[in-house]
Scaffold this motif. Structure first.
Motif, PDB file in Angstrom:
ATOM      1  N   ASN A 122      36.882  27.472  25.788  1.00 34.21           N
ATOM      2  CA  ASN A 122      37.794  28.612  25.650  1.00 34.21           C
ATOM      3  C   ASN A 122      37.689  29.588  26.816  1.00 34.21           C
ATOM      4  O   ASN A 122      37.845  30.809  26.656  1.00 34.21           O
ATOM      5  N   GLY A 123      37.441  29.021  28.017  1.00 31.07           N
ATOM      6  CA  GLY A 123      37.420  29.832  29.222  1.00 31.07           C
ATOM      7  C   GLY A 123      38.765  30.502  29.448  1.00 31.07           C
ATOM      8  O   GLY A 123      39.826  29.951  29.136  1.00 31.07           O
ATOM      9  N   LEU A 124      38.722  31.700  30.010  1.00 31.82           N
ATOM     10  CA  LEU A 124      39.919  32.513  30.176  1.00 31.82           C
ATOM     11  C   LEU A 124      40.669  32.116  31.442  1.00 31.82           C
ATOM     12  O   LEU A 124      40.253  32.457  32.555  1.00 31.82           O
ATOM     13  N   ASP A 125      41.776  31.395  31.279  1.00 31.25           N
ATOM     14  CA  ASP A 125      42.708  31.182  32.374  1.00 31.25           C
ATOM     15  C   ASP A 125      43.903  32.098  32.146  1.00 31.25           C
ATOM     16  O   ASP A 125      43.930  32.888  31.201  1.00 31.25           O
ATOM     17  N   TRP A 126      44.910  32.029  33.009  1.00 27.95           N
ATOM     18  CA  TRP A 126      46.053  32.934  32.869  1.00 27.95           C
ATOM     19  C   TRP A 126      46.805  32.695  31.571  1.00 27.95           C
ATOM     20  O   TRP A 126      47.261  33.652  30.926  1.00 27.95           O
ATOM     21  N   MET A 176      37.002  30.952  36.590  1.00 28.75           N
ATOM     22  CA  MET A 176      37.320  31.485  37.905  1.00 28.75           C
ATOM     23  C   MET A 176      38.183  30.540  38.733  1.00 28.75           C
ATOM     24  O   MET A 176      39.073  30.980  39.469  1.00 28.75           O
ATOM     25  N   ALA A 177      37.944  29.239  38.615  1.00 32.84           N
ATOM     26  CA  ALA A 177      38.753  28.282  39.382  1.00 32.84           C
ATOM     27  C   ALA A 177      40.210  28.360  38.959  1.00 32.84           C
ATOM     28  O   ALA A 177      41.125  28.357  39.797  1.00 32.84           O
ATOM     29  N   ALA A 178      40.458  28.440  37.641  1.00 33.49           N
ATOM     30  CA  ALA A 178      41.831  28.535  37.142  1.00 33.49           C
ATOM     31  C   ALA A 178      42.465  29.865  37.516  1.00 33.49           C
ATOM     32  O   ALA A 178      43.641  29.928  37.891  1.00 33.49           O
ATOM     33  N   ILE A 179      41.693  30.945  37.424  1.00 35.61           N
ATOM     34  CA  ILE A 179      42.218  32.269  37.775  1.00 35.61           C
ATOM     35  C   ILE A 179      42.600  32.310  39.249  1.00 35.61           C
ATOM     36  O   ILE A 179      43.685  32.796  39.616  1.00 35.61           O
ATOM     37  N   ALA A 231      47.861  35.140  43.511  1.00 30.25           N
ATOM     38  CA  ALA A 231      48.793  36.260  43.617  1.00 30.25           C
ATOM     39  C   ALA A 231      48.743  37.155  42.386  1.00 30.25           C
ATOM     40  O   ALA A 231      49.106  38.344  42.464  1.00 30.25           O
ATOM     41  N   ARG A 232      48.302  36.612  41.265  1.00 31.67           N
ATOM     42  CA  ARG A 232      48.241  37.402  40.034  1.00 31.67           C
ATOM     43  C   ARG A 232      46.935  38.167  39.875  1.00 31.67           C
ATOM     44  O   ARG A 232      46.831  39.051  39.026  1.00 31.67           O
ATOM     45  N   VAL A 233      45.924  37.833  40.660  1.00 31.68           N
ATOM     46  CA  VAL A 233      44.601  38.421  40.468  1.00 31.68           C
ATOM     47  C   VAL A 233      44.616  39.942  40.490  1.00 31.68           C
ATOM     48  O   VAL A 233      43.965  40.584  39.634  1.00 31.68           O
ATOM     49  N   PRO A 234      45.335  40.610  41.411  1.00 30.44           N
ATOM     50  CA  PRO A 234      45.342  42.077  41.378  1.00 30.44           C
ATOM     51  C   PRO A 234      45.833  42.657  40.054  1.00 30.44           C
ATOM     52  O   PRO A 234      45.457  43.781  39.697  1.00 30.44           O
ATOM     53  N   GLN A 235      46.655  41.902  39.315  1.00 34.11           N
ATOM     54  CA  GLN A 235      47.160  42.395  38.041  1.00 34.11           C
ATOM     55  C   GLN A 235      46.038  42.654  37.037  1.00 34.11           C
ATOM     56  O   GLN A 235      46.197  43.465  36.112  1.00 34.11           O
ATOM     57  N   LEU A 236      44.918  41.974  37.195  1.00 31.57           N
ATOM     58  CA  LEU A 236      43.822  42.141  36.245  1.00 31.57           C
ATOM     59  C   LEU A 236      43.306  43.575  36.224  1.00 31.57           C
ATOM     60  O   LEU A 236      42.840  44.060  35.188  1.00 31.57           O
ATOM     61  N   LEU A 237      43.378  44.245  37.365  1.00 28.81           N
ATOM     62  CA  LEU A 237      42.749  45.556  37.498  1.00 28.81           C
ATOM     63  C   LEU A 237      43.734  46.689  37.693  1.00 28.81           C
ATOM     64  O   LEU A 237      43.324  47.835  37.886  1.00 28.81           O
ATOM     65  N   ASN A 265      51.192  43.853  33.044  1.00 26.74           N
ATOM     66  CA  ASN A 265      51.287  42.901  31.933  1.00 26.74           C
ATOM     67  C   ASN A 265      51.525  43.594  30.587  1.00 26.74           C
ATOM     68  O   ASN A 265      51.039  43.141  29.545  1.00 26.74           O
ATOM     69  N   GLY A 266      52.277  44.687  30.612  1.00 29.84           N
ATOM     70  CA  GLY A 266      52.630  45.362  29.373  1.00 29.84           C
ATOM     71  C   GLY A 266      51.566  46.273  28.802  1.00 29.84           C
ATOM     72  O   GLY A 266      51.724  46.800  27.690  1.00 29.84           O
ATOM     73  N   CYS A 267      50.470  46.492  29.540  1.00 29.95           N
ATOM     74  CA  CYS A 267      49.408  47.370  29.053  1.00 29.95           C
ATOM     75  C   CYS A 267      49.848  48.823  29.177  1.00 29.95           C
ATOM     76  O   CYS A 267      50.752  49.169  29.929  1.00 29.95           O
ATOM     77  N   THR A 268      49.170  49.698  28.449  1.00 32.05           N
ATOM     78  CA  THR A 268      49.449  51.126  28.548  1.00 32.05           C
ATOM     79  C   THR A 268      48.993  51.622  29.913  1.00 32.05           C
ATOM     80  O   THR A 268      48.146  50.992  30.571  1.00 32.05           O
ATOM     81  N   PRO A 269      49.499  52.768  30.367  1.00 30.70           N
ATOM     82  CA  PRO A 269      49.099  53.297  31.672  1.00 30.70           C
ATOM     83  C   PRO A 269      47.610  53.590  31.792  1.00 30.70           C
ATOM     84  O   PRO A 269      47.083  53.708  32.893  1.00 30.70           O
ATOM     85  N   GLU A 270      46.915  53.720  30.653  1.00 33.14           N
ATOM     86  CA  GLU A 270      45.493  54.048  30.677  1.00 33.14           C
ATOM     87  C   GLU A 270      44.608  52.809  30.793  1.00 33.14           C
ATOM     88  O   GLU A 270      43.392  52.946  30.973  1.00 33.14           O
ATOM     89  N   ARG A 271      45.176  51.624  30.673  1.00 31.40           N
ATOM     90  CA  ARG A 271      44.364  50.402  30.655  1.00 31.40           C
ATOM     91  C   ARG A 271      44.886  49.372  31.643  1.00 31.40           C
ATOM     92  O   ARG A 271      46.080  49.261  31.869  1.00 31.40           O
ATOM     93  N   ASN A 272      43.939  48.583  32.157  1.00 30.60           N
ATOM     94  CA  ASN A 272      44.353  47.403  32.910  1.00 30.60           C
ATOM     95  C   ASN A 272      44.273  46.175  32.005  1.00 30.60           C
ATOM     96  O   ASN A 272      43.885  46.271  30.837  1.00 30.60           O
TER      97      ASN A 272
END
Length: 221
Positions: free
Chosen positions: A33-37, A77-80, A85-91, A96-103
């Motif tokens: 259950n590793g976290l990929d996109w 990490m390999a899948a991420i 190009a999407r990596v900056p979205q994590l932070l 991705n629809g998050c509130t302005p207070e959260r990444n």
């Protein structure tokens, strides 16, 4: 009568609702259950679906677990990096629809608290890095005695900042510091002493502690 429904994001996360209780399962067992996109997107989608359900009054509790041998082994990490190009979205706050207070990574953990109903995480196997931080977003964490837990971000040279300053307030600070700095993997019983988790599955005395937490009383550790 039971009321069963599936979340649209059923390939990486399955959601079945029965008698107002949501059974939510991370569903990438071949990769622990590793976290990929796809998993990240599915968790965010499941959280939104469950939040809406709770607001309608159709949800009373959430049970969060992982299919297969592990709850979640953390970031794949390999899948991420396969979609760099999407990596900056994590932070980036608000992505991705998050509130302005959260990444995005903070939402993966803190989003479980938005549902407004108790969230119980059932943990087995590897509960590492982002997987542990997602579990910390639950109100109660029950561990299989053979589970292993780790704040593993140090292995990648990154900060464990998925809302952990909020979700780990009940964890012993000295243990949290040591585990964050070392990346050491701890067994379920040691994690219980550190208060990373709430109780061991199959241990009645620990279930009493969990019941006390849900009732707002102080559990005996």
């Amino acid at each position: 009568m039971s009321d069963a429904a599936k979340c649209p994001s059923a390939r990486r996360v399955t959601v079945m609702i029965n008698e107002h209780v949501a059974d939510v399962r991370l569903n990438r067992p071949d990769k622990h259950n590793g976290l990929d996109w796809a998993m990240i997107d599915a968790i965010l989608g499941a959280q939104a679906e469950l939040r809406a359900r709770a607001e309608e009054g159709g949800l009373r509790a959430i049970v969060l677990s992982g299919e297969g041998a592990s709850f979640c082994a953390g970031l794949d990490m390999a899948a991420i990096m396969g979609e760099a190009a999407r990596v900056p979205q994590l932070l980036v706050a608000g992505a991705n629809g998050c509130t302005p207070e959260r990444n995005t990574v903070q939402q993966l953990a803190l989003g479980w608290r938005d549902a407004g109903v108790p969230v119980i995480a059932a943990l087995q196997g590897n509960v590492f890095g982002g997987g542990l931080q997602i579990a910390l977003g639950a109100d109660v964490r029950l561990c299989d005695p053979d589970a292993r837990l780790a704040v593993l971000e140090i292995a990648w040279g990154i900060i464990p900042d998925m809302g952990i300053s909020v979700t780990a307030r009940g964890v012993r600070p000295d243990w949290l510091h040591e585990l964050s700095w070392s990346g050491r993997k701890v067994a379920a019983r040691e994690a219980l002493e550190a208060r990373l988790q709430s109780g061991l599955l199959g241990q009645p005395e620990h279930m009493e502690c969990v019941g006390a937490r849900l009732e707002g009383r102080t559990p005996r550790f």
